[in-house]
Scaffold this motif. Sequence first.
Motif, short mmCIF file in Angstrom:
data_model
loop_
_atom_site.label_atom_id
_atom_site.label_comp_id
_atom_site.label_asym_id
_atom_site.label_seq_id
_atom_site.Cartn_x
_atom_site.Cartn_y
_atom_site.Cartn_z
N LYS A 28 36.21 29.70 -6.47
CA LYS A 28 37.47 30.39 -6.92
C LYS A 28 38.46 30.20 -5.78
N TYR A 30 41.12 31.47 -4.21
CA TYR A 30 41.74 32.74 -4.06
C TYR A 30 43.13 32.50 -3.08
N HIS A 61 41.72 38.22 -2.97
CA HIS A 61 43.14 37.97 -3.12
C HIS A 61 43.73 38.45 -1.96
#
Length: 246
Positions: A28, A30, A61
Amino acid sequence: MRADTEPTTGYEDEFAEIYDAVYRGRGKDYAGEAKDVADLVRDRVPDASSLLDVACGTGAHLRHFATLFDDARGLELSASMLDIARSRMPGVPLHQGDMRSFDLGPRVSAVTCMFSSVGHLATTAELDATLRCFARHTRPGGVAVIEPWWFPETFTDGYVAGDIVRVDGRTISRVSHSVRDGGATRMEIHYVIADAEHGPRHLVEHHRITLFPRHAYTAAYEKAGYTVEYLDGGPSGRGLFVGTRT
Protein backbone atom coordinates in the motif's frame (compact mmCIF):
# COMPACT_ATOMS: atom_id res chain seq x y z
CA MET A 1 -10.45 3.36 14.83
CA ARG A 2 -11.49 -0.23 15.32
CA ALA A 3 -14.09 0.13 18.07
CA ASP A 4 -16.35 -2.59 16.71
CA THR A 5 -13.71 -5.14 15.77
CA GLU A 6 -14.21 -8.55 17.39
CA PRO A 7 -10.92 -10.44 17.09
CA THR A 8 -10.57 -14.00 18.28
CA THR A 9 -10.00 -13.99 22.03
CA GLY A 10 -6.31 -14.04 22.89
CA TYR A 11 -4.82 -12.00 20.07
CA GLU A 12 -6.29 -8.54 20.59
CA ASP A 13 -2.81 -7.04 21.19
CA GLU A 14 -1.38 -8.88 18.18
CA PHE A 15 -4.03 -7.66 15.74
CA ALA A 16 -2.37 -4.27 15.27
CA GLU A 17 0.91 -5.90 14.30
CA ILE A 18 -0.79 -8.31 11.86
CA TYR A 19 -2.86 -5.50 10.32
CA ASP A 20 0.27 -3.40 9.86
CA ALA A 21 2.27 -6.27 8.38
CA VAL A 22 -0.42 -7.25 5.86
CA TYR A 23 -0.72 -3.78 4.36
CA ARG A 24 3.04 -3.29 4.29
CA GLY A 25 3.34 -6.61 2.52
CA ARG A 26 0.62 -5.69 0.04
CA GLY A 27 2.61 -2.59 -0.90
CA LYS A 28 0.00 0.00 0.00
CA ASP A 29 1.44 3.34 -1.10
CA TYR A 30 1.07 5.31 2.12
CA ALA A 31 3.69 7.86 1.05
CA GLY A 32 1.97 8.59 -2.26
CA GLU A 33 -1.47 8.77 -0.66
CA ALA A 34 -0.23 11.18 2.01
CA LYS A 35 1.37 13.37 -0.68
CA ASP A 36 -1.86 13.42 -2.70
CA VAL A 37 -3.90 14.44 0.37
CA ALA A 38 -1.35 17.09 1.31
CA ASP A 39 -1.67 18.51 -2.22
CA LEU A 40 -5.47 18.62 -1.87
CA VAL A 41 -5.08 20.46 1.42
CA ARG A 42 -2.66 23.03 0.02
CA ASP A 43 -4.79 23.59 -3.07
CA ARG A 44 -7.36 24.97 -0.62
CA VAL A 45 -5.08 26.23 2.17
CA PRO A 46 -1.77 27.27 0.59
CA ASP A 47 -0.18 28.14 3.94
CA ALA A 48 -1.29 24.93 5.68
CA SER A 49 1.30 24.00 8.28
CA SER A 50 -0.52 21.76 10.78
CA LEU A 51 -2.44 18.50 10.46
CA LEU A 52 -4.30 16.14 12.78
CA ASP A 53 -4.72 12.58 11.50
CA VAL A 54 -7.77 11.05 13.23
CA ALA A 55 -7.87 7.25 13.56
CA CYS A 56 -4.20 7.28 12.65
CA GLY A 57 -3.80 3.57 13.42
CA THR A 58 -0.16 2.47 13.36
CA GLY A 59 0.87 5.80 11.84
CA ALA A 60 1.36 4.52 8.31
CA HIS A 61 -0.02 7.72 6.74
CA LEU A 62 0.92 9.99 9.61
CA ARG A 63 4.64 9.35 9.44
CA HIS A 64 4.54 10.72 5.88
CA PHE A 65 2.26 13.63 6.82
CA ALA A 66 4.91 14.48 9.43
CA THR A 67 7.43 15.12 6.64
CA LEU A 68 4.95 17.33 4.76
CA PHE A 69 3.65 19.55 7.59
CA ASP A 70 5.55 21.45 10.28
CA ASP A 71 3.12 20.24 12.96
CA ALA A 72 1.57 16.80 12.47
CA ARG A 73 -0.10 14.80 15.19
CA GLY A 74 -2.39 11.80 15.52
CA LEU A 75 -5.42 10.50 17.39
CA GLU A 76 -6.21 6.78 17.75
CA LEU A 77 -8.59 4.73 19.89
CA SER A 78 -6.60 1.48 19.91
CA ALA A 79 -3.78 1.34 22.47
CA SER A 80 -2.11 -1.49 20.54
CA MET A 81 -2.01 0.51 17.33
CA LEU A 82 -0.69 3.55 19.21
CA ASP A 83 2.15 1.44 20.60
CA ILE A 84 3.31 0.70 17.05
CA ALA A 85 2.84 4.32 15.97
CA ARG A 86 4.88 5.58 18.93
CA SER A 87 7.68 3.15 18.18
CA ARG A 88 8.02 4.38 14.60
CA MET A 89 7.40 8.11 15.25
CA PRO A 90 8.92 9.04 18.64
CA GLY A 91 8.83 12.76 17.89
CA VAL A 92 5.22 13.01 16.70
CA PRO A 93 2.52 13.87 19.27
CA LEU A 94 0.04 10.99 19.54
CA HIS A 95 -3.14 10.93 21.60
CA GLN A 96 -5.48 8.13 22.57
CA GLY A 97 -9.08 9.13 22.03
CA ASP A 98 -12.41 8.55 20.32
CA MET A 99 -13.17 10.40 17.09
CA ARG A 100 -16.70 11.06 18.35
CA SER A 101 -15.70 12.99 21.46
CA PHE A 102 -12.05 14.09 21.49
CA ASP A 103 -10.88 17.53 22.64
CA LEU A 104 -7.23 18.35 21.98
CA GLY A 105 -7.50 22.14 22.11
CA PRO A 106 -5.55 23.91 19.32
CA ARG A 107 -7.02 24.19 15.84
CA VAL A 108 -5.09 22.92 12.83
CA SER A 109 -4.99 23.66 9.12
CA ALA A 110 -6.26 20.18 8.22
CA VAL A 111 -7.96 17.21 9.85
CA THR A 112 -7.71 13.88 8.03
CA CYS A 113 -9.40 10.51 8.53
CA MET A 114 -8.05 7.91 6.13
CA PHE A 115 -8.63 4.31 5.03
CA SER A 116 -12.39 4.32 5.68
CA SER A 117 -11.96 4.41 9.46
CA VAL A 118 -15.08 6.56 9.64
CA GLY A 119 -17.11 3.55 8.50
CA HIS A 120 -16.66 2.03 11.98
CA LEU A 121 -19.10 4.62 13.30
CA ALA A 122 -22.48 2.99 13.86
CA THR A 123 -25.05 5.74 13.23
CA THR A 124 -25.54 9.08 11.51
CA ALA A 125 -25.67 10.65 14.99
CA GLU A 126 -22.14 9.37 15.59
CA LEU A 127 -21.06 10.66 12.17
CA ASP A 128 -22.52 14.08 13.04
CA ALA A 129 -20.71 14.09 16.39
CA THR A 130 -17.44 13.19 14.67
CA LEU A 131 -17.72 16.05 12.19
CA ARG A 132 -18.49 18.45 15.04
CA CYS A 133 -15.26 17.32 16.71
CA PHE A 134 -13.38 17.81 13.46
CA ALA A 135 -14.83 21.32 13.13
CA ARG A 136 -13.78 22.27 16.66
CA HIS A 137 -10.21 21.39 15.69
CA THR A 138 -10.19 23.01 12.23
CA ARG A 139 -9.17 26.65 11.90
CA PRO A 140 -11.47 28.93 9.85
CA GLY A 141 -10.68 28.29 6.19
CA GLY A 142 -9.03 24.97 7.06
CA VAL A 143 -10.12 21.62 5.68
CA ALA A 144 -11.26 18.18 6.80
CA VAL A 145 -10.56 15.24 4.50
CA ILE A 146 -12.40 11.93 4.97
CA GLU A 147 -11.91 8.73 3.01
CA PRO A 148 -15.33 7.03 3.29
CA TRP A 149 -16.34 3.39 3.20
CA TRP A 150 -18.48 2.24 0.27
CA PHE A 151 -21.89 3.81 -0.27
CA PRO A 152 -24.93 1.47 -0.29
CA GLU A 153 -25.09 1.56 -4.09
CA THR A 154 -21.35 0.94 -4.65
CA PHE A 155 -20.85 -1.93 -2.19
CA THR A 156 -20.45 -5.40 -3.76
CA ASP A 157 -22.43 -7.93 -1.71
CA GLY A 158 -20.57 -11.21 -1.21
CA TYR A 159 -17.18 -9.72 -2.10
CA VAL A 160 -14.19 -12.00 -1.43
CA ALA A 161 -10.61 -10.71 -1.20
CA GLY A 162 -7.42 -12.66 -0.64
CA ASP A 163 -3.71 -11.97 -0.25
CA ILE A 164 -0.54 -13.77 0.78
CA VAL A 165 2.35 -11.64 2.02
CA ARG A 166 5.81 -12.42 3.37
CA VAL A 167 6.93 -9.89 5.94
CA ASP A 168 9.50 -9.96 8.76
CA GLY A 169 10.14 -13.69 8.46
CA ARG A 170 6.44 -14.61 8.48
CA THR A 171 4.02 -15.70 5.79
CA ILE A 172 0.52 -14.31 6.29
CA SER A 173 -2.54 -15.20 4.26
CA ARG A 174 -5.62 -13.00 4.57
CA VAL A 175 -9.01 -13.95 3.11
CA SER A 176 -12.08 -11.79 3.71
CA HIS A 177 -15.77 -12.18 2.88
CA SER A 178 -18.07 -9.15 2.96
CA VAL A 179 -21.87 -9.26 2.91
CA ARG A 180 -24.60 -6.68 3.28
CA ASP A 181 -26.24 -6.72 6.70
CA GLY A 182 -29.00 -4.12 6.76
CA GLY A 183 -27.28 -0.75 6.39
CA ALA A 184 -23.80 -2.12 6.99
CA THR A 185 -21.10 -4.42 5.69
CA ARG A 186 -20.48 -7.53 7.78
CA MET A 187 -16.93 -8.65 7.09
CA GLU A 188 -15.28 -11.84 8.29
CA ILE A 189 -11.50 -12.10 7.91
CA HIS A 190 -9.43 -15.26 8.24
CA TYR A 191 -5.67 -15.15 8.73
CA VAL A 192 -3.20 -17.98 8.58
CA ILE A 193 0.14 -16.88 10.01
CA ALA A 194 3.24 -19.07 9.83
CA ASP A 195 6.90 -18.77 10.71
CA ALA A 196 9.77 -21.21 11.00
CA GLU A 197 9.62 -21.44 14.78
CA HIS A 198 5.88 -21.78 15.43
CA GLY A 199 4.45 -23.09 12.17
CA PRO A 200 0.92 -22.07 11.07
CA ARG A 201 -1.96 -20.80 13.19
CA HIS A 202 -5.43 -19.57 12.26
CA LEU A 203 -7.03 -16.36 13.51
CA VAL A 204 -10.44 -14.89 12.72
CA GLU A 205 -11.79 -11.37 13.10
CA HIS A 206 -15.16 -9.73 12.45
CA HIS A 207 -16.04 -6.17 11.43
CA ARG A 208 -19.31 -4.33 10.98
CA ILE A 209 -18.75 -1.26 8.78
CA THR A 210 -21.59 1.16 8.14
CA LEU A 211 -22.71 1.85 4.58
CA PHE A 212 -23.44 5.54 5.09
CA PRO A 213 -25.08 7.09 2.02
CA ARG A 214 -23.26 9.92 0.36
CA HIS A 215 -25.83 12.46 1.55
CA ALA A 216 -25.20 11.48 5.19
CA TYR A 217 -21.57 12.57 4.89
CA THR A 218 -22.55 15.78 3.13
CA ALA A 219 -25.17 16.60 5.77
CA ALA A 220 -22.74 15.92 8.62
CA TYR A 221 -20.17 18.25 7.07
CA GLU A 222 -22.69 21.00 6.46
CA LYS A 223 -24.19 20.80 9.96
CA ALA A 224 -20.67 21.11 11.37
CA GLY A 225 -20.02 24.31 9.41
CA TYR A 226 -18.14 23.10 6.34
CA THR A 227 -18.73 23.56 2.65
CA VAL A 228 -18.07 20.13 1.19
CA GLU A 229 -17.16 18.50 -2.11
CA TYR A 230 -16.84 14.84 -3.05
CA LEU A 231 -13.94 13.74 -5.24
CA ASP A 232 -14.12 10.46 -7.18
CA GLY A 233 -11.31 7.93 -7.01
CA GLY A 234 -9.20 8.46 -3.95
CA PRO A 235 -6.62 6.06 -2.51
CA SER A 236 -8.89 2.99 -2.48
CA GLY A 237 -11.46 3.86 -5.14
CA ARG A 238 -14.04 4.99 -2.60
CA GLY A 239 -13.46 8.71 -3.17
CA LEU A 240 -12.68 11.50 -0.74
CA PHE A 241 -14.80 14.13 0.98
CA VAL A 242 -13.10 17.52 1.37
CA GLY A 243 -14.76 20.11 3.58
CA THR A 244 -13.66 23.72 4.02
CA ARG A 245 -14.42 25.28 7.42
CA THR A 246 -16.48 28.46 7.10
